[in-house]
Design a protein around this motif. Structure first.
Motif, PDB file in Angstrom:
ATOM      1  N   ASP A 125      30.575  16.958  60.375  1.00  9.59           N
ATOM      2  CA  ASP A 125      30.165  17.240  61.757  1.00  9.59           C
ATOM      3  C   ASP A 125      29.296  18.498  61.764  1.00  9.59           C
ATOM      4  OD1 ASP A 125      30.167  16.940  64.589  1.00  9.59           O
ATOM      5  OD2 ASP A 125      31.774  18.420  64.751  1.00  9.59           O
ATOM      6  N   VAL A 128      24.889  22.201  65.552  1.00  8.15           N
ATOM      7  CA  VAL A 128      23.540  22.110  66.118  1.00  8.15           C
ATOM      8  C   VAL A 128      22.828  23.442  65.898  1.00  8.15           C
ATOM      9  CG1 VAL A 128      22.231  21.806  68.265  1.00  8.15           C
ATOM     10  CG2 VAL A 128      24.280  20.423  67.841  1.00  8.15           C
ATOM     11  N   THR A 129      21.611  23.377  65.374  1.00  8.59           N
ATOM     12  CA  THR A 129      20.794  24.588  65.191  1.00  8.59           C
ATOM     13  C   THR A 129      19.911  24.792  66.427  1.00  8.59           C
ATOM     14  OG1 THR A 129      19.026  23.336  64.153  1.00  8.59           O
ATOM     15  CG2 THR A 129      20.696  24.310  62.680  1.00  8.59           C
ATOM     16  N   ARG A 132      17.249  22.091  66.756  1.00 11.49           N
ATOM     17  CA  ARG A 132      17.804  20.807  67.200  1.00 11.49           C
ATOM     18  C   ARG A 132      18.211  20.886  68.672  1.00 11.49           C
ATOM     19  NH1 ARG A 132      22.330  19.800  63.182  1.00 11.49           N
ATOM     20  NH2 ARG A 132      22.815  18.091  64.596  1.00 11.49           N
ATOM     21  N   TYR A 133      18.720  22.030  69.096  1.00 11.58           N
ATOM     22  CA  TYR A 133      19.092  22.230  70.498  1.00 11.58           C
ATOM     23  C   TYR A 133      17.851  22.133  71.385  1.00 11.58           C
ATOM     24  CZ  TYR A 133      21.570  24.220  74.506  1.00 11.58           C
ATOM     25  OH  TYR A 133      22.151  24.420  75.742  1.00 11.58           O
ATOM     26  N   GLU A 134      16.773  22.732  70.920  1.00 12.63           N
ATOM     27  CA  GLU A 134      15.501  22.699  71.661  1.00 12.63           C
ATOM     28  C   GLU A 134      15.010  21.261  71.841  1.00 12.63           C
ATOM     29  OE1 GLU A 134      12.488  24.408  73.828  1.00 12.63           O
ATOM     30  OE2 GLU A 134      14.229  25.431  72.982  1.00 12.63           O
ATOM     31  N   ARG A 135      15.317  20.404  70.868  1.00 12.25           N
ATOM     32  CA  ARG A 135      14.927  18.992  70.952  1.00 12.25           C
ATOM     33  C   ARG A 135      15.901  18.170  71.803  1.00 12.25           C
ATOM     34  NH1 ARG A 135      14.041  19.694  65.229  1.00 12.25           N
ATOM     35  NH2 ARG A 135      15.909  18.474  64.826  1.00 12.25           N
ATOM     36  N   GLY A 136      16.911  18.824  72.365  1.00 12.07           N
ATOM     37  CA  GLY A 136      17.840  18.129  73.255  1.00 12.07           C
ATOM     38  C   GLY A 136      19.185  17.767  72.666  1.00 12.07           C
ATOM     39  N   GLU A 137      19.426  18.059  71.382  1.00  8.23           N
ATOM     40  CA  GLU A 137      20.726  17.741  70.779  1.00  8.23           C
ATOM     41  C   GLU A 137      21.786  18.705  71.305  1.00  8.23           C
ATOM     42  OE1 GLU A 137      20.965  16.985  66.554  1.00  8.23           O
ATOM     43  OE2 GLU A 137      18.787  16.710  66.501  1.00  8.23           O
ATOM     44  N   ARG A 138      22.993  18.200  71.484  1.00 11.59           N
ATOM     45  CA  ARG A 138      24.109  19.011  71.945  1.00 11.59           C
ATOM     46  C   ARG A 138      25.307  18.732  71.047  1.00 11.59           C
ATOM     47  NH1 ARG A 138      20.258  20.728  73.811  1.00 11.59           N
ATOM     48  NH2 ARG A 138      19.808  21.368  75.932  1.00 11.59           N
ATOM     49  N   PRO A 139      26.202  19.706  70.905  1.00 14.50           N
ATOM     50  CA  PRO A 139      27.390  19.454  70.075  1.00 14.50           C
ATOM     51  C   PRO A 139      28.336  18.486  70.783  1.00 14.50           C
ATOM     52  CG  PRO A 139      27.534  21.606  71.125  1.00 14.50           C
ATOM     53  CD  PRO A 139      26.187  21.036  71.481  1.00 14.50           C
ATOM     54  N   ARG A 140      29.237  17.908  70.009  1.00 16.81           N
ATOM     55  CA  ARG A 140      30.256  17.024  70.573  1.00 16.81           C
ATOM     56  C   ARG A 140      31.143  17.824  71.524  1.00 16.81           C
ATOM     57  NH1 ARG A 140      34.860  18.670  68.521  1.00 16.81           N
ATOM     58  NH2 ARG A 140      34.779  19.783  66.567  1.00 16.81           N
TER      59      ARG A 140
END
Length: 166
Positions: A125, A128-129, A132-140
């Protein structure tokens, strides 16, 4: 992945102070300081006031108020990745730029080493860096991040009984 431990927790006392600060300042964020001027303490800022780098790591979003992200530099994460960060609060003067400074309290980092099994789960798991956060990814969603006391997350090992010598 419900068994995966949270990378960041907060004690109820620290969450209470955080709620007070949210009422005064709005949305907040933490960045785990890597030393230098303010030591290794969690620094609390208005959300977005501290610029997160592409390689910074989001340890999690504390479920306090509207949510409080906890960031750490990528290089420091590499040194701490086997340790759960627990944000606590104690009387004293906070870091120079951290919002709790005028409150007579300071946020404090405590830690607990993950078990081998927890490390295995966390390896599957990745955090998020900033990029990656800037690209819209979020942690679970890791459920609650609030613990009553630091000792609930970082138990103090029981003392070994003395060995009697005859």
């Amino acid at each position: 992945m419900a068994d995966v431990p949270n990378r960041a927790l907060i004690t109820e006392a620290a969450a209470e102070l955080l709620r007070t600060l949210q009422g005064r300042h709005g949305a907040l964020m933490f960045h785990q300081s890597g030393g230098c001027c303010d030591g290794s303490s969690p620094m609390c800022y208005p959300d977005g006031e501290f610029l997160v780098g592409d390689r910074d790591v989001l340890l999690g979003t504390l479920d306090v108020g509207d949510g409080v992200p906890v960031w750490i530099s990528g290089s420091q994460f590499e040194a701490w990745k086997h340790t759960q960060l627990v944000i606590d609060v104690v009387p004293g003067r906070g870091g120079g730029f951290s919002l709790e400074t005028p409150e007579g309290m300071r946020f404090l980092s405590r830690g607990r080493a993950y078990t081998e099994e927890e490390n295995r789960l966390l390896d599957g798991d990745p955090p998020v860096t900033g990029s990656r956060y800037e690209r819209g990814e979020r942690p679970r969603d890791g459920g609650t991040h609030v613990v009553a006391e630091a000792s609930d997350a970082c138990p103090i090992p029981a003392a070994r009984p003395a060995i009697a010598h005859s």
